[in-house]
Design an enzyme around this catalytic site. Structure first.
Site, PDB file in Angstrom:
ATOM      1  N   GLY A 120       0.805  -1.220   0.000  1.00 65.65           N
ATOM      2  CA  GLY A 120       0.000   0.000   0.000  1.00 65.65           C
ATOM      3  C   GLY A 120       0.832   1.261   0.000  1.00 65.65           C
ATOM      4  O   GLY A 120       0.293   2.362  -0.031  1.00 65.65           O
ATOM      5  N   LEU A 121       2.161   1.126   0.046  1.00 62.09           N
ATOM      6  CA  LEU A 121       3.012   2.317  -0.058  1.00 62.09           C
ATOM      7  C   LEU A 121       3.680   2.321  -1.422  1.00 62.09           C
ATOM      8  O   LEU A 121       4.700   2.962  -1.628  1.00 62.09           O
ATOM      9  CB  LEU A 121       4.072   2.329   1.050  1.00 62.09           C
ATOM     10  CG  LEU A 121       3.530   2.525   2.472  1.00 62.09           C
ATOM     11  CD1 LEU A 121       4.615   2.266   3.502  1.00 62.09           C
ATOM     12  CD2 LEU A 121       2.977   3.933   2.650  1.00 62.09           C
ATOM     13  N   SER A 122       3.112   1.559  -2.296  1.00 70.03           N
ATOM     14  CA  SER A 122       3.551   1.505  -3.666  1.00 70.03           C
ATOM     15  C   SER A 122       4.969   1.005  -3.858  1.00 70.03           C
ATOM     16  O   SER A 122       5.780   1.604  -4.557  1.00 70.03           O
ATOM     17  CB  SER A 122       3.397   2.884  -4.285  1.00 70.03           C
ATOM     18  OG  SER A 122       3.345   2.706  -5.645  1.00 70.03           O
ATOM     19  N   SER A 123       5.244  -0.136  -3.245  1.00 67.35           N
ATOM     20  CA  SER A 123       6.564  -0.723  -3.445  1.00 67.35           C
ATOM     21  C   SER A 123       6.719  -1.189  -4.889  1.00 67.35           C
ATOM     22  O   SER A 123       7.831  -1.238  -5.410  1.00 67.35           O
ATOM     23  CB  SER A 123       6.808  -1.868  -2.471  1.00 67.35           C
ATOM     24  OG  SER A 123       5.772  -2.793  -2.595  1.00 67.35           O
ATOM     25  N   SER A 124       5.602  -1.473  -5.586  1.00 72.45           N
ATOM     26  CA  SER A 124       5.759  -1.936  -6.973  1.00 72.45           C
ATOM     27  C   SER A 124       6.313  -0.821  -7.859  1.00 72.45           C
ATOM     28  O   SER A 124       7.205  -1.062  -8.680  1.00 72.45           O
ATOM     29  CB  SER A 124       4.452  -2.483  -7.528  1.00 72.45           C
ATOM     30  OG  SER A 124       3.432  -1.530  -7.429  1.00 72.45           O
ATOM     31  N   ALA A 125       5.835   0.412  -7.656  1.00 70.62           N
ATOM     32  CA  ALA A 125       6.396   1.523  -8.433  1.00 70.62           C
ATOM     33  C   ALA A 125       7.850   1.745  -8.034  1.00 70.62           C
ATOM     34  O   ALA A 125       8.715   1.999  -8.890  1.00 70.62           O
ATOM     35  CB  ALA A 125       5.588   2.799  -8.201  1.00 70.62           C
ATOM     36  N   ALA A 126       8.141   1.608  -6.739  1.00 70.76           N
ATOM     37  CA  ALA A 126       9.514   1.836  -6.264  1.00 70.76           C
ATOM     38  C   ALA A 126      10.466   0.799  -6.868  1.00 70.76           C
ATOM     39  O   ALA A 126      11.568   1.127  -7.322  1.00 70.76           O
ATOM     40  CB  ALA A 126       9.549   1.782  -4.743  1.00 70.76           C
ATOM     41  N   ASP A 168       1.814   7.148  -8.142  1.00 69.46           N
ATOM     42  CA  ASP A 168       2.865   6.406  -7.446  1.00 69.46           C
ATOM     43  C   ASP A 168       4.247   6.730  -8.014  1.00 69.46           C
ATOM     44  O   ASP A 168       5.196   7.018  -7.278  1.00 69.46           O
ATOM     45  CB  ASP A 168       2.626   4.889  -7.573  1.00 69.46           C
ATOM     46  CG  ASP A 168       1.258   4.486  -7.077  1.00 69.46           C
ATOM     47  OD1 ASP A 168       0.652   5.257  -6.313  1.00 69.46           O
ATOM     48  OD2 ASP A 168       0.785   3.396  -7.465  1.00 69.46           O
TER      49      ASP A 168
HETATM   50  C1  GLA Z   1      -3.109   3.126  -6.103  1.00 69.79           C
HETATM   51  C2  GLA Z   1      -2.776   3.405  -7.550  1.00 69.79           C
HETATM   52  C3  GLA Z   1      -2.591   4.915  -7.794  1.00 69.79           C
HETATM   53  C4  GLA Z   1      -3.768   5.704  -7.258  1.00 69.79           C
HETATM   54  C5  GLA Z   1      -4.088   5.286  -5.830  1.00 69.79           C
HETATM   55  C6  GLA Z   1      -5.352   5.923  -5.300  1.00 69.79           C
HETATM   56  O1  GLA Z   1      -2.034   3.425  -5.274  1.00 69.79           O
HETATM   57  O2  GLA Z   1      -1.617   2.704  -7.921  1.00 69.79           O
HETATM   58  O3  GLA Z   1      -2.384   5.159  -9.157  1.00 69.79           O
HETATM   59  O4  GLA Z   1      -4.877   5.594  -8.086  1.00 69.79           O
HETATM   60  O5  GLA Z   1      -4.241   3.877  -5.701  1.00 69.79           O
HETATM   61  O6  GLA Z   1      -5.212   7.300  -5.205  1.00 69.79           O
END
Ligand code: GLA
Length: 402
Positions: A120-126, A168
């Site tokens: 939920g802290l966007s480790s996939s983008a990281a 993200d």
């Molecule tokens: C996830 C998605 C983002 C964004 C958020 C909600 O993290 O990867 O692109 O849509 O949810 O704001």
């Protein structure tokens, strides 16, 4: 960092090793609007995905993960297919993304780790950004941060299949410590708004629910489609030129048309509109509050964003809603909401550091009783903000060289 470098040297025997820190991100305001080309805010945390790597002349990619079993091993000219759920997908996608516009010659050997066992802290983008940066370094390419965002985003949307926006990647790549990143997801224009000297020190509480599942298996993509349908209905009512449904973005619906036709839009589609347009105002008010150093007001807007995500956007899951409600009642929390989409992972809050112990005690007293299945895995963690993704110069430990 030590463990990572030692593991790298043990596996590959290289003496020369390069490092990248790619931070986890939060989005204080601007929930679920990036895929509709709205305006979002972001900050990077002082918790990173870290990669130790060395270029390979033979064009092979070889990666071990400290957190997951199995090794990823392939040649850049023969990228394997996406394997649902496999951690190696992000490097596969990263190679394909760069190859759209660049000739890659070199691969790399690497060890990767993401410290927080938190979704939920966007480790996939990281992770994706870290791989892209390693490939860029290994192949001596010059790429702007904007391009990096679009390659990283391509991996998520085109390779993995999530219909998300650029929140993200933008927060992960562009953030600067002590600044609020404001990203216009339609134009790509962004601004880093410095923290006002009036603003009291704050920290970030991250409360991990224990719920971990891929966003692909949630209602995330359905909500994106519902936004499109909502926009399409308003467009019809307003007699706008019709576009293909997949091209509809709520950003292209004017405030005037929203107000005029809102009542004629049925049920859940009206709720999605309400979320988009109220969140738009919260973001604008939040930027103002941030500029004035008014953390109380900024926090109130975050709570309101959380409320709207639950009731208008109808995202979230029982565990995250419990955490959000708890944080809302806890002294010392300025504002809180889901960190990301809300279907799994964590809630985040901006907090007064003097209340850390109390905040943790409050969560510990309620959450494991209400959700006993997660009592051994949930976590309360405190972070500070930091800079976006960066190379770390090994010799002068910790010095950023990009
Ligand atoms: C996830 C998605 C983002 C964004 C958020 C909600 O993290 O990867 O692109 O849509 O949810 O704001």
């Amino acid at each position: 960092m030590r463990e990572l470098i030692n593991t790298f040297k043990r596996i590959y025997g290289d003496k020369e090793v390069k490092m990248i820190y790619s931070p986890l991100r939060i989005c204080p305001l601007g929930a679920h609007v990036d895929h509709q080309e709205g305006i979002v805010t972001g900050m990077a945390l002082d918790e990173n995905v870290e990669i130790a790597f060395a270029p390979s002349q033979d064009g092979y990619i070889r990666i071990s993960s400290i957190d997951f079993p199995d090794e990823e091993y392939f040649h850049i000219d023969r990228v394997p297919e996406m394997l649902p759920g496999f951690w190696g997908n992000y490097i596969r996608g990263a190679v394909l993304a760069l190859q759209q516009a660049h000739k890659l010659q070199y691969g790399f050997r690497a060890v990767i780790s993401g410290k927080l066992p938190i979704g939920g802290l966007s480790s996939s983008a990281a992770v994706t950004t870290a791989y892209l940066m390693a490939l860029i370094q290994a192949n001596l390419l010059t790429i702007s941060k904007e391009e990096l965002i679009s390659y990283s985003h391509w991996v998520e949307t085109e390779f993995i299949g999530l219909k998300n926006g650029i929140l993200d990647q933008s927060a992960n790549i562009l953030s600067e410590d002590d600044h609020l990143l404001v990203m216009d997801c339609q134009t790509g224009e962004h601004e880093l708004v410095k923290k006002s000297p009036e603003m009291p020190d704050f920290e970030i509480v991250v409360v991990y629910s224990g719920v971990s599942k891929a966003l692909m298996g949630t209602d995330y993509n359905n909500r994106v489609d519902e936004c499109k349908v909502a926009g399409w209905i308003v467009g019809e009512l307003a007699g706008l030129e019709r576009t293909a449904l997949q091209d509809v973005k709520l950003r292209n619906i004017s405030e005037e048309h929203y107000r005029k036709y809102r009542d004629q839009v049925p049920g859940k589609f009206r709720k999605r509109l309400d979320h988009f347009f109220t969140e738009k105002n919260r973001v604008l008010q939040g930027i103002e509050a941030w500029e004035q150093g008014d953390i109380e007001q900024f926090g109130k807007l975050m709570f309101a964003s959380g409320e709207s995500s639950i009731h208008q956007y109808e995202s979230g899951c029982p565990e995250l809603i419990t955490i959000y409600e708890l944080l809302k009642e806890t002294e010392g929390v300025y504002g809180a909401r889901f960190s990301g989409a809300g279907y799994r992972g964590c809630c985040i809050g901006l907090i007064n550091p003097a209340y850390k112990e109390q905040i943790k005690a409050n969560i510990d007293a309620v959450y494991p009783t209400q959700h006993p299945e997660y009592k051994d895995v949930y976590k309360v963690h405190f972070c500070k903000t930091n800079n976006g993704a960066r190379f770390v110069d090994q010799e002068e430990k910790g010095k950023v060289f990009e």
